[in-house]
Design a protein around this motif. Structure first.
Motif, mmCIF file in Angstrom:
data_model
loop_
_atom_site.group_PDB
_atom_site.id
_atom_site.type_symbol
_atom_site.label_atom_id
_atom_site.label_comp_id
_atom_site.label_asym_id
_atom_site.label_seq_id
_atom_site.Cartn_x
_atom_site.Cartn_y
_atom_site.Cartn_z
ATOM 1 N N TRP A 36 -9.381 -5.007 -2.777
ATOM 2 C CA TRP A 36 -9.274 -3.670 -3.365
ATOM 3 C C TRP A 36 -8.651 -3.725 -4.759
ATOM 4 O O TRP A 36 -9.129 -3.061 -5.691
ATOM 5 C CB TRP A 36 -8.423 -2.771 -2.464
ATOM 6 N N ILE A 37 -7.607 -4.555 -4.938
ATOM 7 C CA ILE A 37 -6.963 -4.686 -6.244
ATOM 8 C C ILE A 37 -7.941 -5.261 -7.273
ATOM 9 O O ILE A 37 -8.029 -4.778 -8.406
ATOM 10 C CB ILE A 37 -5.702 -5.564 -6.140
ATOM 11 N N LEU A 78 2.582 1.736 -3.428
ATOM 12 C CA LEU A 78 1.644 2.262 -4.430
ATOM 13 C C LEU A 78 1.360 3.743 -4.181
ATOM 14 O O LEU A 78 1.284 4.543 -5.124
ATOM 15 C CB LEU A 78 0.344 1.456 -4.394
ATOM 16 N N LYS A 79 1.220 4.088 -2.913
ATOM 17 C CA LYS A 79 0.956 5.486 -2.564
ATOM 18 C C LYS A 79 2.134 6.378 -2.965
ATOM 19 O O LYS A 79 1.943 7.507 -3.440
ATOM 20 C CB LYS A 79 0.698 5.587 -1.057
ATOM 21 N N ARG A 82 0.830 -1.211 0.000
ATOM 22 C CA ARG A 82 0.000 0.000 0.000
ATOM 23 C C ARG A 82 0.864 1.259 0.000
ATOM 24 O O ARG A 82 0.608 2.215 -0.757
ATOM 25 C CB ARG A 82 -0.939 0.002 1.211
ATOM 26 N N ARG A 140 3.994 6.037 -5.406
ATOM 27 C CA ARG A 140 3.989 6.177 -6.866
ATOM 28 C C ARG A 140 2.743 6.915 -7.352
ATOM 29 O O ARG A 140 2.368 6.815 -8.518
ATOM 30 C CB ARG A 140 4.090 4.796 -7.517
ATOM 31 N N LYS A 141 2.113 7.630 -6.444
ATOM 32 C CA LYS A 141 0.954 8.483 -6.752
ATOM 33 C C LYS A 141 -0.284 7.699 -7.152
ATOM 34 O O LYS A 141 -1.179 8.248 -7.797
ATOM 35 C CB LYS A 141 1.304 9.484 -7.863
ATOM 36 N N CYS A 142 -0.337 6.418 -6.788
ATOM 37 C CA CYS A 142 -1.557 5.650 -7.037
ATOM 38 C C CYS A 142 -2.609 6.006 -5.991
ATOM 39 O O CYS A 142 -2.274 6.287 -4.841
ATOM 40 C CB CYS A 142 -1.262 4.153 -6.989
ATOM 41 N N GLU A 143 -3.853 5.986 -6.386
ATOM 42 C CA GLU A 143 -4.942 6.301 -5.459
ATOM 43 C C GLU A 143 -5.293 5.042 -4.663
ATOM 44 O O GLU A 143 -6.057 4.194 -5.109
ATOM 45 C CB GLU A 143 -6.159 6.825 -6.214
ATOM 46 N N VAL A 144 -4.713 4.943 -3.495
ATOM 47 C CA VAL A 144 -4.970 3.800 -2.617
ATOM 48 C C VAL A 144 -5.704 4.287 -1.368
ATOM 49 O O VAL A 144 -5.608 5.464 -1.007
ATOM 50 C CB VAL A 144 -3.652 3.100 -2.205
ATOM 51 N N SER A 180 -10.481 -2.659 -8.145
ATOM 52 C CA SER A 180 -9.897 -1.566 -8.938
ATOM 53 C C SER A 180 -9.714 -1.960 -10.388
ATOM 54 O O SER A 180 -9.744 -1.117 -11.295
ATOM 55 C CB SER A 180 -8.543 -1.144 -8.338
ATOM 56 N N ASN A 181 -9.485 -3.271 -10.604
ATOM 57 C CA ASN A 181 -9.281 -3.744 -11.963
ATOM 58 C C ASN A 181 -10.584 -4.155 -12.637
ATOM 59 O O ASN A 181 -10.599 -4.537 -13.772
ATOM 60 C CB ASN A 181 -8.296 -4.938 -11.987
#
Length: 267
Positions: free
Chosen positions: A262-263, A242-243, A239, A245-249, A266-267
């Motif tokens: 959640w993954i 991912l955060k 988590r 790397r600017k992912c919306e988690v 999200s997909n």
């Protein structure tokens, strides 16, 4: 959930000439049906505490209460069972059922009751079909479950797992975690001593020891978010990665199950 085990002001020193104890003024409670993980670096006092709980060592100060009564030396081993990291060191019998029955035979238990307890313990850990198997022919995870069954047959109030996962492969670890959760759902109280944060993350609460003292008692969700000094479990590491790397988690702690859900969503 009622309190099964209560420890108050427990202290112990191997070297009585030293000022600082190996366990110093330790107090905590374990509740019925609760899985508690005990973590800390080598030398923090985890194994010493476990040996005090099962009566292998006697405290210099403090009390251990089981169901509200002060534990006596001869009663501790009956009320608290312990399984070590190498189950083969605990095997005595030539078959799985003989090994599980060994402790009961030492108590001169009637055969009918002993048979019922052995069957129940093996069923609880999913090993009933292996009752006539030579323990040396089992996998690491199966051996550990048989060792747990041997303790369960004695019907302890609390089961301590001292680094019980450390020698297991990933599949066996997962199977053993499922077994532990099944036992707590049936009311067993479990204390697992571990260095593995992924194991600790599965518990209901975590006790952190340092230099013989308890520093924190928290749920995994609160502990792994608030304490930056602790190694994170895999799901929390993912988590945070991912955060970064600017992912919306989600901006909260997530278990492995929650992360997978959640993954997939999200997909």
């Amino acid at each position: 959930m009622g309190v099964v085990l209560e420890v108050k002001g427990l202290s112990f020193r191997y070297d009585k000439k030293q000022d600082r104890g190996n366990v110093s003024d330790v107090s905590f409670q374990l509740r019925e049906g609760e899985w508690t993980a005990l973590i800390g670096h080598n030398g923090s006092g985890k194994s010493t505490l476990a040996h005090l709980l099962v009566g292998l060592l006697q405290p210099d100060e403090g009390q251990i209460k089981i169901n509200g009564s002060v534990s006596k030396k001869d009663a501790e081993s009956e009320n608290i069972g312990i399984v070590f990291q190498n189950p083969e060191n605990q095997f005595i019998g030539t078959t799985v059922e003989d090994d599980v029955a060994f402790g009961l035979e030492n108590l001169n238990m009637p055969y009918k009751e002993m048979r019922a307890r052995v069957d129940k313990a093996l069923e609880d850990v999913g090993m009933l079909d292996y009752r006539m198997t030579d323990p040396s022919q089992l996998s690491g995870g199966q051996k550990q479950r048989v060792a747990i069954a041997g303790m369960l047959a004695l019907q302890p109030k609390v089961l301590i797992l001292d680094e019980a996962f450390v020698m297991l492969d990933p599949r066996s670890r997962k199977e053993l975690m499922v077994t532990i959760r099944k036992l707590t759902n049936q009311g067993m109280t479990i204390l697992s001593i571990t260095h593995d944060m992924d194991e600790a993350a599965q518990a209901d609460k975590v006790i952190v020891m340092k230099q013989g003292q308890i520093m924190k008692v928290e749920s995994p969700a609160l502990l792994f978010i608030a304490d930056s000094t602790l190694e994170k479990p895999f799901a929390e590491k993912l988590r945070e990665a991912l955060k970064s790397r600017k992912c919306e988690v989600p901006d909260k702690y997530m278990t492995e199950k929650e992360m997978v859900q959640w993954i997939c969503k999200s997909n």
